[in-house]
Motif scaffolding. Structure first.
Motif, mmCIF file in Angstrom:
data_model
loop_
_atom_site.group_PDB
_atom_site.id
_atom_site.type_symbol
_atom_site.label_atom_id
_atom_site.label_comp_id
_atom_site.label_asym_id
_atom_site.label_seq_id
_atom_site.Cartn_x
_atom_site.Cartn_y
_atom_site.Cartn_z
ATOM 1 N N ALA A 251 0.826 -1.207 0.000
ATOM 2 C CA ALA A 251 0.000 0.000 0.000
ATOM 3 C C ALA A 251 0.859 1.255 0.000
ATOM 4 O O ALA A 251 0.598 2.211 -0.749
ATOM 5 N N HIS B 66 1.167 3.609 -3.434
ATOM 6 C CA HIS B 66 0.522 4.923 -3.349
ATOM 7 C C HIS B 66 1.525 6.061 -3.209
ATOM 8 O O HIS B 66 1.491 7.037 -3.963
ATOM 9 N N ASP B 67 2.435 5.955 -2.243
ATOM 10 C CA ASP B 67 3.318 7.078 -1.939
ATOM 11 C C ASP B 67 4.471 7.215 -2.920
ATOM 12 O O ASP B 67 4.995 8.312 -3.106
ATOM 13 N N PRO C 42 -3.819 4.854 -7.261
ATOM 14 C CA PRO C 42 -4.986 5.161 -6.430
ATOM 15 C C PRO C 42 -5.294 4.038 -5.438
ATOM 16 O O PRO C 42 -5.055 2.865 -5.711
ATOM 17 N N PHE C 43 -5.878 4.418 -4.303
ATOM 18 C CA PHE C 43 -6.152 3.437 -3.261
ATOM 19 C C PHE C 43 -7.144 2.365 -3.714
ATOM 20 O O PHE C 43 -7.047 1.211 -3.291
ATOM 21 N N ILE D 99 -5.204 -0.273 -5.497
ATOM 22 C CA ILE D 99 -4.387 -1.046 -4.548
ATOM 23 C C ILE D 99 -5.279 -1.990 -3.754
ATOM 24 O O ILE D 99 -4.920 -3.142 -3.492
ATOM 25 N N SER E 68 -11.036 0.226 0.188
ATOM 26 C CA SER E 68 -10.205 1.405 -0.040
ATOM 27 C C SER E 68 -9.852 2.088 1.274
ATOM 28 O O SER E 68 -8.729 2.570 1.467
ATOM 29 N N ARG F 17 -6.118 2.628 2.734
ATOM 30 C CA ARG F 17 -5.627 3.953 3.107
ATOM 31 C C ARG F 17 -5.013 3.925 4.511
ATOM 32 O O ARG F 17 -3.972 4.540 4.768
ATOM 33 N N ALA G 122 -1.538 2.268 4.389
ATOM 34 C CA ALA G 122 -0.514 3.175 3.876
ATOM 35 C C ALA G 122 -0.166 4.234 4.917
ATOM 36 O O ALA G 122 1.005 4.601 5.073
#
Length: 290
Positions: free
Chosen positions: A127, A131-132, A137-138, A141, A149, A153, A156
């Motif tokens: 995650a 993402h980072d 996009p979440f 993932i 989602s 989030r 992450a």
């Protein structure tokens, strides 16, 4: 251009991107390359990709799923060996890369990040990395890891809090780590088993590439006692060096590096050793004296 040629070209255009995604996921250049090859196998086995709107995105998803499977197997293997999820697998961080890998990893924050990533759960790592680092996009993932989602989030975010606590190693740290490697080599040459044990982390991992294995080494040795026995009374021709400004060692034959040893040192002890014999990998390393 026929379909197969087009598919090969498209994949090669994405190879560097896929390699760096897999490397950030797995922390091992060898495992990353395997993940990329598995992604190619899955792509080439499809009869048609005309229904794929974004091939780069599709390939990123596939290499992420392959990498997640590797992380989960690795986690299970560590639990079998040590009885804990927190066992350190940081020795798999490969500092040795091809020129393409060096390019795509040039923006890395350094080895400290890889150490922190090694402590995350497979889902947290995926995650955070996707993402980072790659702005996936979440919701995409979430489909990979089988979570919502919102849960993705949170994974992450939890990983991000741990990463933000990284302290970058200083030049003094490099000097201290080099002294530990020097002491290890000295103890190995003179057969001081107890001294070797003092310098090794209890869960140290020694890994060898295919070239070194072909020369008679084990592919993997786990634990301070076993690793100490591997080096006890040996390494007489091995000399300390810096590898890309990190402590290491080399065994030369007729002036040319035959085997290179990359050490991972954390909190005053050696947590990982990687032995490299592949001439192509050695050629791209920056080897220098202390």
């Amino acid at each position: 251009m026929d379909y197969t040629e087009w598919l090969v070209r498209e994949f090669e255009d994405n190879r560097a991107h896929l390699r760096t995604v897999a490397y950030r996921m797995l922390g091992s250049a060898a495992d990353a390359e395997d993940a990329v090859q598995e992604t190619w196998i899955r792509l080439s086995s499809r009869a048609d990709v005309s229904d794929v709107d974004n091939l780069t995105g599709w390939l990123t998803t596939v290499v992420s799923r392959v990498s997640l499977n590797v992380l989960q197997r690795r986690k299970g293997r560590r639990e079998d060996l040590y009885g804990t999820e927190a066992a350190d697998d940081s020795a798999e961080r490969a500092a040795m890369m091809s020129p393409e890998q060096e390019t795509v990893m040039a923006d890395s924050v350094g080895s400290a990040l890889m150490v922190v990533l090694d402590t995350l759960s497979p889902a947290e790592r995926l995650a955070f990395v996707l993402h980072d680092m790659f702005a996936v996009p979440f919701d995409e993932i979430a489909a990979i890891i089988g979570r919502s989602s919102a849960a993705t989030r949170q994974l992450a975010s939890r990983a991000r809090r741990r990463v933000q606590g990284i302290d970058q190693p200083s030049t003094i740290d490099v000097t201290a780590r080099s002294e530990i490697v020097d002491a290890f080599l000295s103890a190995a040459r003179t057969g001081r088993f107890a001294a070797l044990l003092e310098l090794l982390d209890p869960d140290v991992v020694l890994r060898a590439d295919a070239t070194v294995v072909a020369a008679g080494a084990a592919a993997e040795v786990v634990g301070s006692d076993s690793v100490a026995r591997t080096f006890d009374g040996r390494a007489r021709g091995v000399r300390p060096i810096l590898i890309d400004r990190e402590p290491g060692a080399v065994w030369r034959v007729e002036g040319r590096p035959r085997f290179v040893f990359v050490f991972t040192v954390r909190h005053g002890r050696i947590t990982g050793i990687e032995m490299i014999g592949d001439p192509e990998r050695i050629d791209v390393l920056n080897l220098s004296d202390h």
